[in-house]
Motif scaffolding. Structure first.
Motif, PDB file in Angstrom:
ATOM      1  N   GLY A   9      -6.797   5.948 -11.803  1.00 30.92           N
ATOM      2  CA  GLY A   9      -6.985   4.801 -10.865  1.00 30.92           C
ATOM      3  C   GLY A   9      -8.578   4.714 -10.493  1.00 30.92           C
TER       4      GLY A   9
ATOM      5  N   HIS B 103      -0.668  -4.496  -6.523  1.00 33.06           N
ATOM      6  CA  HIS B 103      -0.398  -3.473  -7.155  1.00 33.06           C
ATOM      7  C   HIS B 103       1.040  -3.414  -7.599  1.00 33.06           C
ATOM      8  CE1 HIS B 103       0.199   1.316  -7.508  1.00 33.06           C
ATOM      9  NE2 HIS B 103      -0.874   1.067  -7.982  1.00 33.06           N
TER      10      HIS B 103
ATOM     11  N   LYS C 142       1.043  -5.532 -10.651  1.00 34.10           N
ATOM     12  CA  LYS C 142       0.249  -5.124 -11.839  1.00 34.10           C
ATOM     13  C   LYS C 142       1.230  -4.368 -12.520  1.00 34.10           C
ATOM     14  CE  LYS C 142      -2.296  -1.636 -11.459  1.00 34.10           C
ATOM     15  NZ  LYS C 142      -3.587  -0.569 -11.101  1.00 34.10           N
TER      16      LYS C 142
ATOM     17  N   SER D 194       3.278  -4.508 -16.754  1.00 33.03           N
ATOM     18  CA  SER D 194       3.279  -3.754 -18.011  1.00 33.03           C
ATOM     19  C   SER D 194       4.447  -3.674 -18.839  1.00 33.03           C
ATOM     20  CB  SER D 194       2.977  -2.455 -17.484  1.00 33.03           C
ATOM     21  OG  SER D 194       1.738  -2.025 -16.936  1.00 33.03           O
TER      22      SER D 194
ATOM     23  N   GLY E 201      -2.577   6.291 -15.805  1.00 30.51           N
ATOM     24  CA  GLY E 201      -1.627   5.379 -15.468  1.00 30.51           C
ATOM     25  C   GLY E 201      -1.960   3.934 -16.228  1.00 30.51           C
ATOM     26  N   VAL E 202      -3.122   3.627 -16.163  1.00 33.10           N
ATOM     27  CA  VAL E 202      -3.568   2.304 -16.542  1.00 33.10           C
ATOM     28  C   VAL E 202      -3.337   1.991 -17.895  1.00 33.10           C
ATOM     29  CG1 VAL E 202      -5.408   0.683 -16.669  1.00 33.10           C
ATOM     30  CG2 VAL E 202      -5.354   2.392 -14.717  1.00 33.10           C
TER      31      VAL E 202
END
Ligand code: AMP
Length: 604
Positions: free
Chosen positions: A192, A260, A263, A267, A331-332
């Motif tokens: 994050g 958020h 986003k 994915s 997480g990204v």
């Protein structure tokens, strides 16, 4: 003996685990989730809410709900500028604080509250008390940030057994099943708020960190921020008259949440419908956000990780083809565009076998198992990310522990007095990669006193020790008296993490100039030793020289003085060498004189 837990105290989420029958197990919190949001809500009255219940308050009461506090840990007030939090971040007597109504809390205290919840929930789920923990931090956390994390753990009631680097923990999680392997792996961790890259070598259960690099101000929060900006632009393009509404903290918090969520969904999906029914005057905003749009926002942010990866490979002396695996953490890294960019950087498809949200906590738990003795086949060797040293004569950096040295480690060096009969010496502890002391950071300094003696006679030993938590202890000892001073790093000057990166980048950019500055300083120190020595020799035994010899020496002295003025290194080096050579005879005369004097004394 009590159990040791492993804790990933994350920017976005925190996790806690424990070894159970030889396996690392992550524990669910009181809401039933292994991921506990690192969010604390401070109600007007009553106890703080932590985790998911606090998360629900983020959009309702943004100014009383603290998140991403890890970005503020150990950070000086002036350095918080870039983060735009909906809660108030202020400076109280040089310390970063968070203002909630008429109260203030420190980032450390907020972390303590999160850790207390993890502890209480874990105790409930295990049915026994726990008071020992391993806590992870980004590899690039500096000394103050590590100390702050450790103190937060202690205030929560833990004995903090070890602070370990997150990428190293992730590598432990990956490597536990592969203890027979010999492999070089890269751990790419984009969370994050922080980015870390580490290159490790696994060799039959020994994990050696070869290099580490990163940026503690780069992560998914940046993508959220830019996505909010894009949505704000789209809203104002449609309804320019409500531009002012966007500034409302409640509105921003809700927009941030929508961004958020979008986003995360992008994915897996190619487009998401964003609906904002809560604009004033019955206005509605509907927008189909495509993955391409999010990719366009994400690309420049993720590209910033590239230079760190290249530097890390360079430091570890590996090329992409030497790596066996690239492990994704954070997480990204679930975003397809991130995987694609990572594949471009390392010229291979990344390994996605680890759960990117859990690998760090699993690794922390394994480390807890290593400390408690439950796991015996693994050894972990971590490294220090920046060189540490002291300032020496002439303002040069004298490295005692070079960057990327395996920790824990100890190294020392002996120093002497540069001036006759000086009574004390100021030891400046420096961190950085530049040749000149002034270009590095001063972590702290202290004075060591010793008996007045001629130049070069005092003996001061300086020892640097980096403990297993990456924390530096400096010891200075006057060898003749045995008097010791231990550096109190509480007075250390903090350095921002962007500055850490900049330091490494600058050391590369300035390598040649720095080197020539160092050579110049060393050469001129030599001249400044030679010149007075020749002068005093001439006074003592000059009368035994021929006029021609004297003239030659005068010429050589003049050449050194001129070379000093010219700032030309090569010229000064040759002038020094010529003076050295041209005064050999003078030196012999001096020795003869000293010997005959000694003889006379003995006879007398
Ligand atoms: P960490 O700090 O490792 O917990 O990572 C959290 C970051 O990862 C936050 O910025 C999240 O928004 C982001 N994240 C989590 N899951 C996803 C996902 N599926 N797609 C994109 N980003 C994600």
């Amino acid at each position: 003996m009590s159990q040791i837990v492993g804790i990933d105290l994350g920017t976005t989420n925190s996790l806690i685990g424990v070894m159970d029958s030889g396996f690392p197990i992550l524990l669910a919190d009181s809401e039933g989730f292994r991921l506990t949001p690192s969010i604390v809500h401070f109600p007007v009255s009553g106890e703080p809410l932590v985790g998911r219940p606090a998360g629900r308050m983020k959009a309702i009461s943004p100014e009383r709900t603290v998140f991403s506090v890890k970005r503020l840990m150990g950070i000086r007030p002036g350095e918080t500028g870039k983060d735009n939090f909906p809660f108030r971040v202020a400076d109280a007597q040089g310390k970063t604080t968070i203002v909630i109504g008429d109260q203030t809390v420190t980032p450390e205290e907020v972390s303590t509250i999160i850790l207390r919840k993890l502890k209480a929930d874990a105790e409930k789920s295990l049915g026994s008390a726990i008071d020992r923990a391993v806590i992870t931090v980004p590899a690039y956390f500096n000394d103050l940030q590590r100390q702050a994390t450790k103190r937060a753990g202690e205030a929560a009631g833990f004995t903090v057994e070890r602070i370990i680097n997150e990428p190293t923990a992730a590598a432990l999680a990956y490597g536990l099943d592969r203890l027979k392997d010999r492999a070089k792996i890269a751990v790419y961790d984009l969370g994050g708020g922080t980015f870390d890259i580490s290159i490790l070598e696994l060799n039959e259960g020994v994990f050696r960190v070869l290099s580490t690099n990163g940026n503690t101000r780069l992560g998914g929060d940046d993508i959220d921020r830019d996505l909010v900006r894009l949505l704000e632009e789209r809203i104002t393009a449609r309804y320019p008259e409500i531009r002012h509404e966007l500034k409302d903290p409640l509105f921003s918090a809700r927009l941030r949440e929508l961004a958020h969520d979008a986003k995360l969904r992008l994915s897996d999906e190619n487009g998401v419908q964003i609906e904002i029914p809560f604009l004033s005057g019955n206005r509605r905003f509907n927008y189909l956000l495509s993955r391409q749009e999010l990719d366009a926002i994400t690309r420049p942010i993720v590209r910033r990780t590239r230079s760190h990866c290249l530097r890390s490979m360079d430091d570890a002396k590996v090329a992409p083809r030497d790596l066996d695996e690239v492990i994704l953490v954070g997480g990204v890294t679930r975003m397809p565009i991130v995987r694609q960019l990572v594949a471009e950087i390392f010229q291979r498809l990344p390994n996605t076998s680890q759960n990117p949200d859990e690998a760090v906590a699993v690794g922390a738990t394994i480390q807890a198992g290593i400390i408690s003795g439950e796991i015996q086949s693994v050894v972990l060797l971590d490294v220090t990310p920046l060189s540490l040293g002291v300032e020496t004569f002439g303002g040069l950096m004298n490295v005692i522990i070079p960057r990327n040295t395996t920790i824990p480690c100890k190294a020392g060096e002996m120093f002497t007095n540069a001036v006759a009969y000086q009574r004390s010496m100021r030891i400046k502890v420096l961190q950085g990669e530049r040749e000149l002391a002034k270009d590095n950071w001063e972590l702290g300094s202290f004075e060591i006193e010793f008996a007045p003696v001629p130049k070069g006679v005092a003996r001061v030993g300086i020892q640097f020790e980096i403990d297993a938590n990456g924390i530096l202890h400096v010891l200075a000892r006057d060898v003749s008296t045995g008097q010791q001073t231990l550096l109190d790093l509480a007075s250390a000057v903090d350095v921002s993490d962007e500055a850490v990166e900049q330091m490494i980048a600058e050391s590369v950019d300035h390598a040649f100039e720095d080197m020539s500055e160092r050579v110049w300083t060393e050469t001129s120190i030599k001249s400044n030793e030679l010149l007075p020595a020749v002068k005093s020799a001439l006074t003592l035994v000059g009368d035994q020289l021929t006029e021609a010899d004297k003239q030659e020496i005068d010429g050589l002295v003049k050449a050194v003085n001129e070379a000093l003025d010219s700032k030309d290194i090569q010229r000064l080096k040759s002038a020094n060498a010529a003076l050295d050579q041209g005064t050999q005879h003078l030196a012999t005369l001096l020795i003869d004189r000293a010997m005959s004097e000694a003889e006379r004394r003995r006879a007398g």
